[in-house]
Structure formats: structure tokens, C-alpha cells
Design a protein around this motif. Sequence first.
Motif, PDB file in Angstrom:
ATOM      1  N   LEU A 156       1.312   9.345   0.434  1.00 57.79           N
ATOM      2  CA  LEU A 156       1.065   8.506   1.711  1.00 57.79           C
ATOM      3  C   LEU A 156       0.590   9.108   3.098  1.00 57.79           C
ATOM      4  N   GLN A 157       0.961  10.239   3.427  1.00 55.96           N
ATOM      5  CA  GLN A 157       0.559  10.838   4.460  1.00 55.96           C
ATOM      6  C   GLN A 157      -0.821  11.556   4.638  1.00 55.96           C
ATOM      7  N   THR A 158      -1.207  11.391   3.515  1.00 55.41           N
ATOM      8  CA  THR A 158      -3.100  11.903   4.114  1.00 55.41           C
ATOM      9  C   THR A 158      -3.664  10.777   4.067  1.00 55.41           C
ATOM     10  N   LEU A 159      -3.282   9.185   3.207  1.00 56.41           N
ATOM     11  CA  LEU A 159      -3.660   7.994   3.480  1.00 56.41           C
ATOM     12  C   LEU A 159      -3.368   7.566   5.103  1.00 56.41           C
ATOM     13  N   ASN A 160      -2.227   8.170   5.183  1.00 54.35           N
ATOM     14  CA  ASN A 160      -2.071   7.269   6.985  1.00 54.35           C
ATOM     15  C   ASN A 160      -2.094   8.276   8.142  1.00 54.35           C
ATOM     16  N   ASP A 161      -2.426   8.818   7.941  1.00 55.46           N
ATOM     17  CA  ASP A 161      -3.543  10.302   8.786  1.00 55.46           C
ATOM     18  C   ASP A 161      -4.516  10.033   8.838  1.00 55.46           C
ATOM     19  N   GLU A 162      -5.258   9.406   8.048  1.00 57.46           N
ATOM     20  CA  GLU A 162      -6.654   8.766   8.066  1.00 57.46           C
ATOM     21  C   GLU A 162      -6.698   7.782   8.403  1.00 57.46           C
ATOM     22  N   LEU A 163      -6.171   6.321   7.996  1.00 64.81           N
ATOM     23  CA  LEU A 163      -6.373   5.450   8.718  1.00 64.81           C
ATOM     24  C   LEU A 163      -6.056   5.398   9.610  1.00 64.81           C
ATOM     25  N   ARG A 164      -5.119   5.581  10.512  1.00 61.40           N
ATOM     26  CA  ARG A 164      -5.434   5.657  11.868  1.00 61.40           C
ATOM     27  C   ARG A 164      -6.252   6.730  13.250  1.00 61.40           C
ATOM     28  N   ASN A 165      -6.958   6.863  12.014  1.00 58.01           N
ATOM     29  CA  ASN A 165      -8.297   7.404  12.782  1.00 58.01           C
ATOM     30  C   ASN A 165      -8.828   6.166  13.931  1.00 58.01           C
ATOM     31  N   TYR A 166      -9.117   5.507  13.341  1.00 63.19           N
ATOM     32  CA  TYR A 166      -9.718   3.886  13.403  1.00 63.19           C
ATOM     33  C   TYR A 166      -9.334   2.390  14.273  1.00 63.19           C
ATOM     34  N   ARG A 167      -9.700   2.067  14.885  1.00 62.38           N
ATOM     35  CA  ARG A 167      -9.105   0.705  15.443  1.00 62.38           C
ATOM     36  C   ARG A 167      -8.615  -0.715  14.222  1.00 62.38           C
ATOM     37  N   SER A 168      -9.783  -0.633  13.759  1.00 60.84           N
ATOM     38  CA  SER A 168      -9.605  -1.692  12.220  1.00 60.84           C
ATOM     39  C   SER A 168      -9.785  -1.076  10.955  1.00 60.84           C
ATOM     40  N   ILE A 169      -9.128  -1.949  10.266  1.00 62.03           N
ATOM     41  CA  ILE A 169      -8.888  -0.843   8.949  1.00 62.03           C
ATOM     42  C   ILE A 169      -9.021  -2.790   8.288  1.00 62.03           C
ATOM     43  N   TYR A 170     -10.431  -2.925   7.238  1.00 65.93           N
ATOM     44  CA  TYR A 170     -11.123  -4.072   6.528  1.00 65.93           C
ATOM     45  C   TYR A 170     -10.588  -3.551   5.034  1.00 65.93           C
ATOM     46  N   SER A 171      -9.542  -3.863   5.009  1.00 66.50           N
ATOM     47  CA  SER A 171      -8.984  -3.996   3.022  1.00 66.50           C
ATOM     48  C   SER A 171      -9.192  -4.756   2.547  1.00 66.50           C
TER      49      SER A 171
ATOM     50  N   ASN B  90      -9.137  -4.899  -0.907  1.00 69.77           N
ATOM     51  CA  ASN B  90      -8.138  -4.461  -2.181  1.00 69.77           C
ATOM     52  C   ASN B  90      -6.581  -5.472  -1.981  1.00 69.77           C
ATOM     53  N   TYR B  91      -6.447  -5.536  -2.791  1.00 70.47           N
ATOM     54  CA  TYR B  91      -5.255  -6.296  -3.075  1.00 70.47           C
ATOM     55  C   TYR B  91      -3.686  -5.617  -3.479  1.00 70.47           C
ATOM     56  N   ASP B  92      -3.896  -4.592  -4.067  1.00 69.25           N
ATOM     57  CA  ASP B  92      -2.814  -3.622  -4.040  1.00 69.25           C
ATOM     58  C   ASP B  92      -2.301  -2.868  -3.451  1.00 69.25           C
ATOM     59  N   LEU B  93      -0.898  -2.187  -3.325  1.00 67.26           N
ATOM     60  CA  LEU B  93      -0.427  -1.835  -2.102  1.00 67.26           C
ATOM     61  C   LEU B  93      -0.447  -0.344  -1.667  1.00 67.26           C
ATOM     62  N   LEU B  94      -1.598   0.488  -1.969  1.00 63.24           N
ATOM     63  CA  LEU B  94      -1.493   1.707  -1.726  1.00 63.24           C
ATOM     64  C   LEU B  94      -2.146   2.104  -0.120  1.00 63.24           C
ATOM     65  N   ASN B  95      -2.305   0.987   0.488  1.00 65.72           N
ATOM     66  CA  ASN B  95      -2.403   1.230   1.728  1.00 65.72           C
ATOM     67  C   ASN B  95      -1.259   0.654   2.805  1.00 65.72           C
ATOM     68  N   TYR B  96      -0.415  -0.618   2.747  1.00 63.17           N
ATOM     69  CA  TYR B  96       0.667  -0.697   2.476  1.00 63.17           C
ATOM     70  C   TYR B  96       1.760   0.012   3.022  1.00 63.17           C
ATOM     71  N   TRP B  97       1.683   0.591   1.689  1.00 62.27           N
ATOM     72  CA  TRP B  97       2.263   1.572   0.958  1.00 62.27           C
ATOM     73  C   TRP B  97       2.729   2.580   2.334  1.00 62.27           C
ATOM     74  N   ALA B  98       1.609   3.053   2.775  1.00 63.80           N
ATOM     75  CA  ALA B  98       0.909   4.331   3.487  1.00 63.80           C
ATOM     76  C   ALA B  98       0.919   4.032   5.171  1.00 63.80           C
ATOM     77  N   ILE B  99       0.767   2.342   5.067  1.00 63.78           N
ATOM     78  CA  ILE B  99       1.553   3.067   6.645  1.00 63.78           C
ATOM     79  C   ILE B  99       2.564   2.687   6.711  1.00 63.78           C
ATOM     80  N   MET B 100       3.377   2.405   6.270  1.00 67.12           N
ATOM     81  CA  MET B 100       5.515   1.899   6.024  1.00 67.12           C
ATOM     82  C   MET B 100       5.715   3.559   6.165  1.00 67.12           C
ATOM     83  N   HIS B 101       4.997   4.525   5.322  1.00 70.65           N
ATOM     84  CA  HIS B 101       5.512   5.502   5.437  1.00 70.65           C
ATOM     85  C   HIS B 101       5.035   6.610   6.356  1.00 70.65           C
ATOM     86  N   ASN B 102       4.624   5.836   7.741  1.00 69.30           N
ATOM     87  CA  ASN B 102       4.892   6.082   9.101  1.00 69.30           C
ATOM     88  C   ASN B 102       4.445   5.383   9.557  1.00 69.30           C
TER      89      ASN B 102
END
Length: 343
Positions: A126-141, A143-155
Motif C-alpha cells: 500500500l505504501q509503495t502504491l501510495n508513494d507512486e500515485l502521489r507523484n501525479y497531479r491527476s490519476i485516471y483509473s 479499474n473498479y477494484d479497491l487497490l488504489n483506494y486502499w493505497a490512498i487511504m493508507h496515507n
Amino acid sequence: MELDPFDAGLCAWPELKTTCNCTGLLVGNGASRAVWRNFAYDSLFERAQRVRNKPLGQTDLALFKSMGTNNFEQVLSALNTTVKVNAALAISSSSPLNRYYAIKEALIHAVRSVHIPWKLVQPTTLQTLNDELRNYRSIYSTNYDLLNYWAIMHNPEGFKDLFWADNGFDVSNTVTQGTRILYLHGGLHLIKNLDGSTRRRSATGSPLLDGFAINTPGDVPLFVSEGNAQDKLSAIRDSDYLTWCYGELASHDGALCIFGHSLGAEDQHIIHAIEQAGIKTLAISVFPLSEASIISQKQHYARLFIGQGVRLEFFDSTTHPLGAAELNVPVELLGPSKRKRSR
């Protein structure tokens, strides 16, 4: 360096990102598969017909056929409206509600058969995903699964999903700072209200996935999982939230990184949005299965954007944080009985 689509050369992401400042990330199913290979399903609609527990029946399938769709959200929304109308007109038929429960039940079991259990998701992932996702101004997903949401809510500090204190989406209140996450095709954590508005489920972590398995009357999950590009676009236009998200991609400013997204025929609406935005640089992940596969993938993307004046940069997906080998969770950890049920 822009790579020739007719050779097997690929950049490494750490090298490419120093010269290609991507302000946005378009993330597809390949990113989810990098963590959990069971996300490599062909069709949730097909899987819902094969699950061992309460699969779609012939009456259910007849409803999908009559509406000309394989999308659960459209059928469940129609049944939900019918139940409300029947109640208002004092029509006593229980059939629409029974079909609502049956179809939602089949959907629940289909989702359970492909989704990674919360207990197998490591905090380091979750932290690895979180660290990478925050490098962008906008993320367009898509995917309907919860991985990105869980990663964001981790931090969650610095992230914005455009849902507010009451878990509702307000199209007039979307100006924000930080990294925005936009779910172009919805998600398991989103609910479509009867009036077409959208709300976010309030649970997090394990309860968010477990709660999806509660067949609550009137709750229609908002995610577009099936259909061709036109079908998906029609479903998007039926939702205030999805319409807004699509418009944001179509007006994206800056270079765009595309990770784990095949951009197939069913994604023509996504391709059109990228063209509409006038994006001039695309950094595209390619999984290096073989030299022939690399060349084939590069040629596919080159054909999509030929004549658009778009600079294409191709990179090895395994060198990107979202494709790192250490993210993969072996399906074997489910145990033999659960693996058998998930097939």
C-alpha cells in the motif's frame, strides 16, 4: 529518447521520468494484475454465470438480454427504479425486488472470486502504491477494484477523491489542491443513487470489501465493467460523477503516463478523450513478455495515435513502481479450497 515502434527497445522508467514530466497517470487492469493475478478476468458477466454460489439464472440473463447490456449497474438501476415505481402505484409484484437481490448476489460472488482479500494486502504494498500515485497531479483509473483506494487511504494526506464530508459528490465543488484520483469507470466503493448522483461508501479497509457483499435494497454499485466503447460511454453519461471524470480526462493538461492499459477496441472512448485533450506526450508501459510481443504492443499504440502529432515513449513496465515484482501476492496464499472456488 523516442523509441522506434518497430524494434524491441524499451526505456527504464527511472531514466524516462527524468525527461518526461507526466502530470497525469492513466492506470488500467495491468496495474491490478501486477499485485494479484486473479484480476486477469475476461468478463465479470461471464464469471457471474459460472460461480458456484448463486450464479445468474435464466430469468436474470433474459433481463440483461432485453436491455441489450452486460453491465450490472444498468440492470440493477432499472430494477431499483421499477421497485420504487411499483411501491408508488401500490403494485404488489415482488418479482423486480427478487431479481434485484438475485443479480446483486451473483455480482457479489463474482467480485469475491477475483478480488484480492484485504488480509493478503501488505502495508508495504500500500505504501509503495501510495508513494507512486502521489507523484501525479491527476490519476485516471478505469479499474473498479479497491487497490488504489486502499493505497490512498493508507496515507491520505495530499490526496483528493472529490467526495466530501457527507460522502457525496458535488460537481460544483471540485476545485482542489493535491493529487486527484478520478475513477473513470466507477468502483466498488461507489454507489449510484436513484437520481443519478453518486456517493462514496464510508467504510475502509476490510469492511469496505466485506460490506460490498451485503445485499442492501436500493444500493446500486457504480462501476462500468462490461460492453463496447459506446455502451461504456452511455453508462458514463448516466452518472454525474462519471461524466465529470471523463470530461477531466478530455481536458487533461500535460504529458500522460499510461500504465497497465491495453487501450483495446472497448476503450475507444478513452482514446477519444486523450485525443480531445490534445496531449502531446504519452509515456506507455509495455510488459516485456518477448521481443515479438514488445514490438506488437508498440505498433498497436503507434497505430492508435498515428497522425495525432503525439510523441510516444515506451518503457518496461517491470521497472515502474506499479509493476515491481515484489508487489505480487501469490494466489496460492488463499489455500487450495478457496483457489478452487475462485476459478
